[in-house]
Design a protein around this motif. Structure first.
Motif, mmCIF file in Angstrom:
data_model
loop_
_atom_site.group_PDB
_atom_site.id
_atom_site.type_symbol
_atom_site.label_atom_id
_atom_site.label_comp_id
_atom_site.label_asym_id
_atom_site.label_seq_id
_atom_site.Cartn_x
_atom_site.Cartn_y
_atom_site.Cartn_z
ATOM 1 N N TRP A 201 19.959 62.728 53.779
ATOM 2 C CA TRP A 201 21.011 61.895 54.384
ATOM 3 C C TRP A 201 20.531 60.524 54.870
ATOM 4 C CZ3 TRP A 201 19.808 60.599 59.422
ATOM 5 C CH2 TRP A 201 18.903 61.436 60.086
ATOM 6 N N GLY A 202 19.230 60.343 54.976
ATOM 7 C CA GLY A 202 18.720 59.088 55.538
ATOM 8 C C GLY A 202 19.041 57.854 54.724
ATOM 9 N N TRP A 203 19.194 58.025 53.396
ATOM 10 C CA TRP A 203 19.468 56.882 52.520
ATOM 11 C C TRP A 203 20.817 56.234 52.844
ATOM 12 C CZ3 TRP A 203 23.891 56.922 49.587
ATOM 13 C CH2 TRP A 203 24.522 58.158 49.404
ATOM 14 N N ARG A 204 21.705 56.963 53.524
ATOM 15 C CA ARG A 204 23.041 56.430 53.830
ATOM 16 C C ARG A 204 23.017 55.359 54.926
ATOM 17 N NH1 ARG A 204 26.837 59.849 51.615
ATOM 18 N NH2 ARG A 204 26.066 61.922 50.996
ATOM 19 N N ILE A 205 22.046 55.444 55.812
ATOM 20 C CA ILE A 205 22.036 54.586 57.007
ATOM 21 C C ILE A 205 22.098 53.097 56.672
ATOM 22 C CG2 ILE A 205 20.702 53.929 59.051
ATOM 23 C CD1 ILE A 205 19.647 56.795 59.159
ATOM 24 N N PRO A 206 21.246 52.572 55.758
ATOM 25 C CA PRO A 206 21.306 51.129 55.474
ATOM 26 C C PRO A 206 22.672 50.673 54.964
ATOM 27 C CG PRO A 206 19.318 52.107 54.553
ATOM 28 C CD PRO A 206 20.185 53.239 54.983
ATOM 29 N N PHE A 207 23.332 51.501 54.152
ATOM 30 C CA PHE A 207 24.633 51.118 53.617
ATOM 31 C C PHE A 207 25.713 51.119 54.698
ATOM 32 C CE2 PHE A 207 22.381 52.863 49.884
ATOM 33 C CZ PHE A 207 22.470 51.767 49.049
ATOM 34 N N LEU A 208 25.633 52.059 55.616
ATOM 35 C CA LEU A 208 26.636 52.146 56.680
ATOM 36 C C LEU A 208 26.545 50.964 57.648
ATOM 37 C CD1 LEU A 208 26.483 55.976 57.496
ATOM 38 C CD2 LEU A 208 28.212 54.759 56.154
ATOM 39 N N LEU A 209 25.367 50.380 57.758
ATOM 40 C CA LEU A 209 25.200 49.224 58.645
ATOM 41 C C LEU A 209 25.948 47.988 58.140
ATOM 42 C CD1 LEU A 209 21.432 49.452 59.630
ATOM 43 C CD2 LEU A 209 23.411 49.853 61.085
ATOM 44 N N ALA A 210 26.363 48.013 56.872
ATOM 45 C CA ALA A 210 27.090 46.867 56.316
ATOM 46 C C ALA A 210 28.424 46.651 57.025
ATOM 47 C CB ALA A 210 27.323 47.071 54.824
ATOM 48 N N GLY A 211 28.999 47.716 57.593
ATOM 49 C CA GLY A 211 30.287 47.592 58.278
ATOM 50 C C GLY A 211 30.253 46.614 59.441
ATOM 51 N N PRO A 212 29.425 46.874 60.467
ATOM 52 C CA PRO A 212 29.360 45.927 61.597
ATOM 53 C C PRO A 212 28.838 44.546 61.210
ATOM 54 C CG PRO A 212 27.696 47.669 61.801
ATOM 55 C CD PRO A 212 28.635 48.082 60.719
ATOM 56 N N LEU A 213 27.903 44.487 60.253
ATOM 57 C CA LEU A 213 27.412 43.182 59.800
ATOM 58 C C LEU A 213 28.537 42.365 59.168
ATOM 59 C CD1 LEU A 213 23.941 44.082 58.198
ATOM 60 C CD2 LEU A 213 24.366 42.859 60.339
ATOM 61 N N GLY A 214 29.399 43.039 58.404
ATOM 62 C CA GLY A 214 30.523 42.359 57.772
ATOM 63 C C GLY A 214 31.508 41.801 58.788
ATOM 64 N N LEU A 215 31.732 42.540 59.871
ATOM 65 C CA LEU A 215 32.651 42.072 60.922
ATOM 66 C C LEU A 215 32.099 40.822 61.610
ATOM 67 C CD1 LEU A 215 33.736 45.467 62.534
ATOM 68 C CD2 LEU A 215 35.066 43.999 60.997
ATOM 69 N N ILE A 216 30.784 40.809 61.829
ATOM 70 C CA ILE A 216 30.158 39.623 62.439
ATOM 71 C C ILE A 216 30.298 38.417 61.509
ATOM 72 C CG2 ILE A 216 27.983 38.619 63.230
ATOM 73 C CD1 ILE A 216 27.121 41.456 64.033
ATOM 74 N N GLY A 217 30.018 38.644 60.221
ATOM 75 C CA GLY A 217 30.135 37.556 59.257
ATOM 76 C C GLY A 217 31.555 37.052 59.129
ATOM 77 N N LEU A 218 32.529 37.975 59.146
ATOM 78 C CA LEU A 218 33.935 37.580 59.061
ATOM 79 C C LEU A 218 34.341 36.736 60.251
ATOM 80 C CD1 LEU A 218 36.687 37.801 57.643
ATOM 81 C CD2 LEU A 218 37.082 39.908 58.945
ATOM 82 N N TYR A 219 33.865 37.111 61.430
ATOM 83 C CA TYR A 219 34.187 36.340 62.638
ATOM 84 C C TYR A 219 33.650 34.914 62.530
ATOM 85 C CZ TYR A 219 33.881 34.645 67.436
ATOM 86 O OH TYR A 219 33.972 33.872 68.577
ATOM 87 N N LEU A 220 32.411 34.786 62.097
ATOM 88 C CA LEU A 220 31.811 33.460 61.983
ATOM 89 C C LEU A 220 32.535 32.601 60.946
ATOM 90 C CD1 LEU A 220 27.995 34.308 62.152
ATOM 91 C CD2 LEU A 220 29.369 33.157 63.895
ATOM 92 N N ARG A 221 32.865 33.198 59.808
ATOM 93 C CA ARG A 221 33.486 32.424 58.737
ATOM 94 C C ARG A 221 34.947 32.103 59.020
ATOM 95 N NH1 ARG A 221 30.948 34.601 52.988
ATOM 96 N NH2 ARG A 221 28.829 33.841 53.401
ATOM 97 N N SER A 222 35.581 32.884 59.864
ATOM 98 C CA SER A 222 36.981 32.608 60.207
ATOM 99 C C SER A 222 37.105 31.495 61.228
ATOM 100 C CB SER A 222 37.654 33.883 60.737
ATOM 101 O OG SER A 222 37.656 34.910 59.763
ATOM 102 N N ASN A 223 35.987 31.114 61.818
ATOM 103 C CA ASN A 223 36.015 30.097 62.867
ATOM 104 C C ASN A 223 35.269 28.828 62.468
ATOM 105 O OD1 ASN A 223 37.215 31.360 65.572
ATOM 106 N ND2 ASN A 223 36.068 32.972 64.527
ATOM 107 N N ILE A 224 35.247 28.517 61.176
ATOM 108 C CA ILE A 224 34.652 27.266 60.710
ATOM 109 C C ILE A 224 35.713 26.442 59.992
ATOM 110 C CG2 ILE A 224 32.250 28.010 60.527
ATOM 111 C CD1 ILE A 224 32.715 28.776 57.668
ATOM 112 N N ASP A 225 35.560 25.130 60.047
ATOM 113 C CA ASP A 225 36.521 24.224 59.410
ATOM 114 C C ASP A 225 36.210 24.065 57.932
ATOM 115 O OD1 ASP A 225 37.755 23.808 61.871
ATOM 116 O OD2 ASP A 225 36.416 22.136 62.376
ATOM 117 N N GLU A 226 37.211 23.624 57.192
ATOM 118 C CA GLU A 226 37.031 23.328 55.773
ATOM 119 C C GLU A 226 36.079 22.150 55.605
ATOM 120 O OE1 GLU A 226 36.600 23.978 52.549
ATOM 121 O OE2 GLU A 226 38.461 25.106 52.824
ATOM 122 N N THR A 227 35.425 22.060 54.439
ATOM 123 C CA THR A 227 34.455 20.990 54.223
ATOM 124 C C THR A 227 35.144 19.638 54.111
ATOM 125 O OG1 THR A 227 34.502 21.093 51.800
ATOM 126 C CG2 THR A 227 33.015 22.614 52.934
#
Length: 500
Positions: A201-227
């Motif tokens: 079951w240990g191989w699952r851990i790295p993939f499951l961490l993508a969830g919270p990382l994605g939320l952080i990335g979405l927050y940052l990208r939703s709060n930037i202006d267009e180029t």
């Protein structure tokens, strides 16, 4: 360094035409782009470093070497759909904007990666396990088709002309950091849990961490202006629409811009094949083909990635001083002449020799990763930049780069020659040299179809003065040519009996 600044509207360039980049917005844009890219390569790094385990989980009824080939094939198949994602997100990115697409691609990537960690193994659901893995990989490939190119363009269009190489290097700093975190996490989990629990079951851990990382990335990208470049392009397109000028179609992009498309493909091939060969395939090569300790091989690659992280920003900074072409040329020559010596060192029993061989490839790869994010967007004008770059980039990655681990392993299996990866690198090195030979230097110049960009008012005045100096130099050169032609004309007239 003098630069030739040309207004995209063929009008006299004035100080107000030069875009002053807000430093806070620039840092925010770089951080949001680099983090999202880090997440993408975190997934690819984890998959590459855990390929042996995934082969046992999803393809247990095959032999050891076939398990690795099957896992690598599942890794490679995601690249088949990348051009589709590139066309889809590229056209939307040129129409709706870069920021909206980047926010979309990161959430798709996070969801699909998270779902891999939830898939039951072959022992639980049989053939449905590899099928579900394949579906998640295809979804990842679709989102990735617009992810890297969009992030590259976002940073390039936000960066001042004199700092584009340095700022762009942080995007691939994020890529390498993502790989590093993924590799380090796999190594740590394996060490703490052991091989048995890792397989269970240990191989699952790295993939499951993508969830919270994605939320952080979405927050940052939703709060930037267009180029700024895209906003100015939209204003121009509105004016063109009022005058009955239509947008460029996908067919026109391919027919009218075929040369930069081919150049882009060549540069991407030499860069990404080297990237996947060293950072994704090499752990499997060391453990499966050379029978080197799997954990030791991963640790060596981790050290290589740490070294790459330290030098990549400096490579980007150097490219702003000496140009992008010299660095890419050196990397291509280096790969051609040093690939075979590097693999001879890697095949040695002594860890010092192995590390030296890997480090040579790591240095050459750093020369490419440090400049590509500033080189590729400059090949295309603003109006088609996302579409054209996404098409050429993803076709290259799909056909030649993402399949690197699979092709390298297959070549070894067929020929029983452990030097085949080195020969493969030599071939792509030739492609890279040809591509860069046809590339114009873009360092310290505005992006095609965009007005110049400066860090502050003082730099804008310097750019304007350099522009005027460049015009004066061209006028003087034309005057000299006219004088020489006039003198030659008079000499010819004197030689003709009816004209003198």
């Amino acid at each position: 360094m003098p630069v030739d600044l040309i207004s995209p509207h063929n009008k006299e360039l004035k100080i107000n035409d030069i875009t002053i980049i807000d430093n806070k917005k620039l840092k925010k844009a770089v951080a949001a782009s680099a983090l999202g890219n880090a997440m993408e390569w975190f997934d690819f790094g984890v998959y590459g470093f855990i390929a042996v385990t995934l082969g046992k989980v999803f393809f247990p009824e095959t032999s050891g070497s076939t398990q690795i080939l099957a896992a690598l094939a599942t890794f490679a198949v995601a690249f088949i759909i990348r051009p589709v994602g590139g066309i889809f997100f590229g056209l939307l990115g040129d129409k709706l904007g870069r920021q909206k697409i980047l926010a979309t691609t990161i959430i798709i990537m996070a969801i699909s990666t998270f779902c891999i960690g939830l898939i039951p193994g072959y022992a639980s659901i049989g053939i449905w396990a590899p099928i579900l893995l394949l579906c998640c990989r295809l979804l990842q490939g679709f989102s990735t088709g617009g992810e890297y190119t969009g992030a590259t363009i976002f940073i390039a269009e936000y960066s001042p002309d004199r700092k584009r190489g340095f700022m762009g290097s942080w995007l691939d700093f994020g890529s390498t950091a993502g790989f590093l975190v993924g590799a380090g996490l796999v190594t740590l989990i394996t060490h703490l849990l052991g091989d048995e629990k890792m397989l269970e079951w240990g191989w699952r851990i790295p993939f499951l961490l993508a969830g919270p990382l994605g939320l952080i990335g979405l927050y940052l990208r939703s709060n930037i202006d267009e180029t700024p470049a895209f906003e100015k392009m939209q204003e121009k397109q509105q004016s063109d629409a009022e005058h009955g000028i239509s947008k460029i179609s996908l067919k026109e992009i391919v027919t009218r811009h075929w040369q930069p498309l081919l150049i882009c493909m060549g540069l991407v091939i030499v860069w990404n094949v080297t990237y996947y060969m060293l950072l994704t395939y090499m752990p499997s090569y060391l453990s499966s083909n050379l029978h080197y300790s799997e954990s030791h091989g991963v640790i060596l690659i981790i050290v290589i990635m740490i070294c790459m992280l330290c030098v990549q920003p400096f490579i980007g900074l150097l490219s702003d001083k000496v140009g992008r072409k010299p660095l890419i040329t050196i990397a291509s020559f280096g790969l051609f002449f040093l690939a075979i010596p590097s693999f001879h060192l890697i095949m040695h029993d002594d860890v010092i020799y192995i590390f030296t061989g890997l480090m040579i490839l790591g240095v050459l790869l750093s020369l490419l990763t440090g400049v590509m994010a500033s080189t590729l967007p400059a090949l295309f004008p603003t109006s088609i930049r996302y579409s054209a770059l996404a098409i050429s980039f993803n076709i290259s990655v799909s056909l030649f780069c993402g399949t690197t681990p699979l092709i390298a392993q297959w070549l070894i299996e067929v020929t029983q020659n452990l030097m085949m990866p080195a020969y493969y690198l030599m071939i792509v090195a030739v492609i890279g040299f040809v591509a860069i030979s046809f590339t114009k230097e873009t360092a310290n110049k505005p992006l095609r179809g965009a007005t110049p960009a400066a860090s502050d008012k003082a730099e804008a005045k310097e750019l304007l003065q350099e522009h005027h100096d460049s015009i004066e130099a061209k006028v003087e050169d034309l005057t000299a040519q006219i004088d020489a032609l006039t003198e030659k004309r008079e000499q010819l007239i004197e030689q003709h009996p009816k004209l003198n």
